[in-house]
Motif scaffolding. Structure first.
Motif, PDB file in Angstrom:
ATOM      1  N   ASP A 161      20.300  37.321 -51.629  1.00  0.00           N
ATOM      2  CA  ASP A 161      20.685  38.818 -51.576  1.00  0.00           C
ATOM      3  C   ASP A 161      22.243  38.944 -51.596  1.00  0.00           C
ATOM      4  O   ASP A 161      22.611  39.993 -51.825  1.00  0.00           O
ATOM      5  N   ASN A 162      22.845  37.880 -51.048  1.00  0.00           N
ATOM      6  CA  ASN A 162      24.274  37.988 -51.103  1.00  0.00           C
ATOM      7  C   ASN A 162      25.193  37.580 -52.492  1.00  0.00           C
ATOM      8  O   ASN A 162      26.372  37.789 -52.349  1.00  0.00           O
TER       9      ASN A 162
ATOM     10  N   ILE B 132      27.870  33.214 -51.448  1.00  0.00           N
ATOM     11  CA  ILE B 132      28.027  33.088 -50.127  1.00  0.00           C
ATOM     12  C   ILE B 132      28.359  31.487 -49.771  1.00  0.00           C
ATOM     13  O   ILE B 132      27.991  30.700 -50.445  1.00  0.00           O
TER      14      ILE B 132
ATOM     15  N   GLU C 140      29.119  30.809 -43.851  1.00  0.00           N
ATOM     16  CA  GLU C 140      28.523  31.956 -43.570  1.00  0.00           C
ATOM     17  C   GLU C 140      26.982  32.070 -43.278  1.00  0.00           C
ATOM     18  O   GLU C 140      26.558  32.784 -42.541  1.00  0.00           O
TER      19      GLU C 140
ATOM     20  N   ARG D 256      25.542  30.235 -54.981  1.00  0.00           N
ATOM     21  CA  ARG D 256      24.729  31.269 -55.634  1.00  0.00           C
ATOM     22  C   ARG D 256      23.437  30.712 -56.197  1.00  0.00           C
ATOM     23  O   ARG D 256      23.280  29.531 -56.384  1.00  0.00           O
TER      24      ARG D 256
END
Ligand SMILES: [Zn+2]
Length: 411
Positions: A24-25, A28, A32, A75
């Motif tokens: 989703d990010n 990251i 985090e 990722r």
């Protein structure tokens, strides 16, 4: 003490959370992820390292520092993992090779040999998969799975297509045939539900928890997303929107056997048939010229074009179809209270002219409070929606860790 079974379960839940968070990010850091999930840093690192080893996650350069060392970002390894998505259509069998972000790398198409039956169409599908597979080998990538979008009633518990009016199939076993030919996970589902899943995974549907995608092409169906999940129904047959009756007195028979179904009245074939019937009764129209005098050649696209040129017969036929679709959509809005309705499939390429007519009916028929805020818009991926949806079918399994065993086996 936590029993072993329980700790395995917790590990799985955490793995799923972490993978979805990374997906989703876009990118990251481990820190985090640790902060957002609220589990210990070593556990996060161990799980992430596992994903990296499996080839599902990759490290990319350093991110912004918040004081101290700049963190390494993670990722999804989207470009190294491929999915094959097949749109098993009545006009074409269309296959795409896509990465995990649904970027299409390569595509292949064959006109569907509808008359030659199920096994011939499975052969055509296999040919396309073979060609796409070759591309994967050339590029030295990994195939995660194959997804298929099929028009018809899917029986989830038996994992078969129970009935497909468009293909004239009864109880056909797609996995039984393709599973013997290809050694990767294969999934299929009803085409419109698959399109809705693609819209949710990769399209504008990302912005909504409750939406409906309506496919108006050769047939008509609805993929209903409720609270972020596709509605299946008891046996997996929810969403047969095309087979609700919109005209009790109609003499027009649907492929399903009933009369006056929405699909019989307003699908691409329904629109072409309605125009043809009027012309056979002697009505005047530029359609006769457009089809070169051969009424069999009249298509919904032709009717739309004639209507846009101001042809009264074509205009009336198209408006009537739009009204039937609008009636059906009003019922869906009243029943499901969606935030958005996406319209996809060939007939919707008629554009604003069709949308305006549908909106008119919806505004007069749906209960005001629930229809007022519904956004009625074109589906994100146009004619590729079913193929992209088929890709999302596999992506969904991947994010739910249902492909784990297969991926680690091929490491
Ligand atoms: Zn029907």
């Amino acid at each position: 003490m936590i029993p072993v079974g329980n700790s395995k379960y917790i590990l799985r839940v955490n793995k799923k959370k972490i993978l979805n968070l990374i997906y989703d990010n876009k990118s990251i850091s481990r820190a985090e992820v640790t902060r957002l999930i609220g589990i210990s840093a070593p556990t996060v690192s161990r799980i992430v390292d596992g994903f990296i080893e499996e080839g599902l996650v990759e490290e990319i350069g350093a991110g912004q520092s918040t004081g101290g060392r700049r963190p390494i970002l993670l990722r999804i390894a989207a470009a190294d993992n491929y999915i094959i998505g097949i749109d098993l259509g009545t006009t074409n069998v269309y296959g795409v090779l896509a990465d995990l972000n649904a970027n299409i790398i390569y595509e292949e198409k064959r006109p569907t040999k509808l008359e030659e039956g199920f096994y011939k169409i499975m052969d055509q599908t296999s040919e396309i998969i073979d060609i796409l597979n070759q591309k994967i080998e050339e590029k030295k990538k990994r195939l995660c799975g194959i997804g298929l979008a099929v028009a018809g009633l899917i029986n989830k518990s038996r994992n078969i297509v129970e009935f497909s009016p468009n293909f004239h199939w009864h109880d056909v076993d797609i996995i039984g045939v393709l599973g013997n030919r290809f050694s990767v996970p294969i999934y299929f589902d009803n085409v419109t539900r698959v399109m809705a899943l693609g819209e949710m995974c990769y399209g504008m549907g990302k912005n909504y928890k409750n939406f409906i995608l309506i496919n108006i092409g050769y047939g008509i169906g609805a993929g209903i997303i409720v609270d972020g999940k596709p509605l299946l129904g008891a046996a997996g047959m929810a969403g047969e929107f095309g087979h609700i009756t919109v005209d009790l007195n109609s003499k027009t028979q649907c492929d399903c056997g009933n009369f006056g179904c929405l699909e019989a009245m307003a699908s691409g074939r329904g629109i072409a048939r309605a125009a043809r019937n009027e012309l056979e009764r002697g009505a005047k129209s530029i359609l006769v010229e457009m089809c070169g005098g051969d009424l069999k050649k009249i298509s919904a696209e032709m009717v739309a074009n004639a209507a846009k040129k101001g042809d009264i017969l074509a205009w009336n036929v198209f408006s009537q179809a739009a009204e039937y679709i609008g009636l059906g959509i009003s019922a869906l809005i009243n029943l499901f209270n969606p935030e958005a309705i996406f319209l996809g499939g060939g007939v919707t390429l008629a554009g604003e002219f069709l949308f305006d007519n549908i909106r008119k009916t919806v505004n007069s028929r749906a209960l005001n409070r629930s229809s007022r805020d519904v956004s009625l818009r074109p589906a994100t991926f146009g004619l590729k929606a079913a193929a992209i949806g088929a890709v999302s079918l596999v992506m969904n399994k991947l994010l739910n860790l249902e492909l784990e065993h297969h991926l680690s086996r091929h490491k």
